[in-house]
Design a protein around this motif. Sequence first.
Motif, PDB file in Angstrom:
ATOM      1  N   THR A 107      40.673  35.944  32.654  1.00 56.25           N
ATOM      2  CA  THR A 107      40.014  36.254  32.834  1.00 56.25           C
ATOM      3  C   THR A 107      39.476  37.360  32.726  1.00 56.25           C
ATOM      4  OG1 THR A 107      40.740  36.696  35.335  1.00 56.25           O
ATOM      5  CG2 THR A 107      40.270  34.203  35.210  1.00 56.25           C
ATOM      6  N   LEU A 119      31.492  38.204  38.749  1.00 54.63           N
ATOM      7  CA  LEU A 119      32.455  38.007  39.789  1.00 54.63           C
ATOM      8  C   LEU A 119      33.110  37.808  39.735  1.00 54.63           C
ATOM      9  CD1 LEU A 119      31.617  37.394  42.933  1.00 54.63           C
ATOM     10  CD2 LEU A 119      31.012  34.746  42.222  1.00 54.63           C
ATOM     11  N   PRO A 120      34.005  37.224  38.582  1.00 47.38           N
ATOM     12  CA  PRO A 120      35.418  38.078  39.083  1.00 47.38           C
ATOM     13  C   PRO A 120      35.820  39.174  38.475  1.00 47.38           C
ATOM     14  CG  PRO A 120      35.228  36.465  36.933  1.00 47.38           C
ATOM     15  CD  PRO A 120      33.862  36.901  36.975  1.00 47.38           C
ATOM     16  N   PHE A 163      34.408  41.821  40.395  1.00 44.75           N
ATOM     17  CA  PHE A 163      33.901  42.048  42.011  1.00 44.75           C
ATOM     18  C   PHE A 163      34.736  41.715  42.212  1.00 44.75           C
ATOM     19  CE2 PHE A 163      30.684  43.807  39.326  1.00 44.75           C
ATOM     20  CZ  PHE A 163      30.128  44.388  39.788  1.00 44.75           C
ATOM     21  N   GLY A 164      35.514  40.120  42.407  1.00 45.02           N
ATOM     22  CA  GLY A 164      36.548  39.355  43.001  1.00 45.02           C
ATOM     23  C   GLY A 164      37.782  40.218  43.005  1.00 45.02           C
ATOM     24  N   PHE A 165      38.176  40.623  42.259  1.00 49.51           N
ATOM     25  CA  PHE A 165      39.657  41.245  41.532  1.00 49.51           C
ATOM     26  C   PHE A 165      39.826  41.978  42.560  1.00 49.51           C
ATOM     27  CE2 PHE A 165      42.715  43.685  39.478  1.00 49.51           C
ATOM     28  CZ  PHE A 165      43.575  42.439  39.691  1.00 49.51           C
ATOM     29  N   MET A 216      38.516  42.613  45.165  1.00 50.52           N
ATOM     30  CA  MET A 216      38.328  42.345  46.716  1.00 50.52           C
ATOM     31  C   MET A 216      39.298  41.889  46.877  1.00 50.52           C
ATOM     32  SD  MET A 216      35.056  43.171  48.402  1.00 50.52           S
ATOM     33  CE  MET A 216      35.194  44.651  46.866  1.00 50.52           C
ATOM     34  N   VAL A 217      40.446  40.876  46.125  1.00 50.20           N
ATOM     35  CA  VAL A 217      41.256  41.046  46.302  1.00 50.20           C
ATOM     36  C   VAL A 217      42.627  41.732  46.483  1.00 50.20           C
ATOM     37  CG1 VAL A 217      42.973  38.942  45.583  1.00 50.20           C
ATOM     38  CG2 VAL A 217      40.683  38.177  45.513  1.00 50.20           C
ATOM     39  N   LYS A 241      30.040  34.869  52.576  1.00 49.37           N
ATOM     40  CA  LYS A 241      30.233  34.822  51.235  1.00 49.37           C
ATOM     41  C   LYS A 241      31.850  35.605  50.856  1.00 49.37           C
ATOM     42  CE  LYS A 241      29.866  35.861  46.608  1.00 49.37           C
ATOM     43  NZ  LYS A 241      29.227  34.101  45.916  1.00 49.37           N
ATOM     44  N   ASP A 296      34.212  35.648  48.981  1.00 52.51           N
ATOM     45  CA  ASP A 296      35.068  36.407  47.328  1.00 52.51           C
ATOM     46  C   ASP A 296      34.252  38.128  47.822  1.00 52.51           C
ATOM     47  OD1 ASP A 296      35.551  34.453  45.979  1.00 52.51           O
ATOM     48  OD2 ASP A 296      33.480  34.186  44.811  1.00 52.51           O
ATOM     49  N   LEU A 297      33.080  38.527  47.929  1.00 55.48           N
ATOM     50  CA  LEU A 297      32.758  39.362  48.873  1.00 55.48           C
ATOM     51  C   LEU A 297      33.335  40.055  50.469  1.00 55.48           C
ATOM     52  CD1 LEU A 297      29.661  39.934  46.743  1.00 55.48           C
ATOM     53  CD2 LEU A 297      32.294  40.086  45.640  1.00 55.48           C
TER      54      LEU A 297
END
Length: 465
Positions: free
Chosen positions: A67, A221-222, A224-226, A228-229, A428, A430-431
Amino acid sequence: MSINSESQISKETQIQQNSGLDESLKPRTAEGRNVGPFHYMFMWIGDGVNLGNMTLGASLVVAGIATLNIFQTFAAAIIAIGIISAVFSLNDRLGYKTGIPYVVQLRMSFGLKGSVVSSLLRGIPAIIWYGFQSWIGGTALNEIVKILTGGAFDNIAVCFVVLQLVQIGLSLYGFHAIKWVESLTSVVIIVAFAYVFGVLLTSHSAVVAQKWVHASGSWGLPFFGFIMVFMGNYAAIFLSAADYSRELKPGIRNVKRGSLYFLPILIAYGSVICIGAMLACATGISNPVKAFAIVVDNSYITVFVSAFIILGAVATNMVANIIPPTYVITLLTKLKYKVAVTITGLLALCSFPWVLVQDSSAKGLGMFILIYSAFLGPIVSILLIEYYVLRKQHVDVAELYKEDGQFAGYNPAAILAMLIGAGAAFLKVDLAWIIGVVVAGIVYLLLMKFAFKGSKFKKGTIFEQ
């Protein structure tokens, strides 16, 4: 920095008379700090190199396609590690300057009563993860013993208890044991990683290049999601940054101390994520343990992988999951450190990790992580606003230890800001971390500046009994 000035000695005398707490929770003096920069860096390498973080790297490869490509992966990692290091060095400053632990630092914003709830939000999850990591380590230990005994022994529960007892024994020695365990573990794991990395480059470079290096990836989003994770993995640890910085030898400037987080985390996470993604590309398997068995094909693979899992579990527990809940128990019960650290280990034994590792529990475990992590961003934001904006880095440490002093009771502004920040974080997922940090920080600042303006308490802080 002079920790043993006359005024400091006077304050320590007041603390001794007023707190009634165990020595482990009182300000750490210069003489009591025995962790140098070298061991401090290895501590964070040991914490970052574990199976869970490798799985994070493997999660980048979905249905055989990454991804994020390699450039996007490391760009996200560097951004996340930069933020992590900045928050670490900001939130560890009070602990480093004064020697106080996280559970006492919380009183500055939440008050004596209010700090109970916020400290439990760090302590309870740590105990559960302590048991979870130990069960995984016990499972790996069982595999090793089973091979060595030719299958005559096969009892995960016994291995779990044995490993837990070993960890309890090591933790009795506090940071003196932690710094040596982490240093040794880090060296062993890095050598093992270098071998696996060499195998992947030699035998699987083409498929790795095709599926990861040259993948189109995503900057949306993937990406920025990464981030955040990535940051979520450290949310609990940098929240209690004072627990670690108070053990670091004095005389290290703030910028240099930030590098003591950035460099080791970059090394640990960079290598772990890289190998996790490469393993997934080479084998099509997201489980690093199973992927290892395919890539490193020899009769000793089970022992090799199992030993790695054990070292990773112990290293992670020693840094992230033992000291924080021990300090919480010591604070709430007034027990001695060694008694509290033993209770922490026994509670981890009773946390039902054998249930949490089941596939049927995955959804519930994920919900548990989501719920408690939503509070961690708001808490660290409140602490930073209090220390840097409201108090301008000036805190009367002796007052923090008085049962009937300025910080007695609870601060409704901190509790309200924490709840509002956590509620916003759920909007949200993911964030979640960054949303919780921003919302809670703004709400807390507004409440302290306007809702409680003119309070008779110092620095505009109001604490209710």
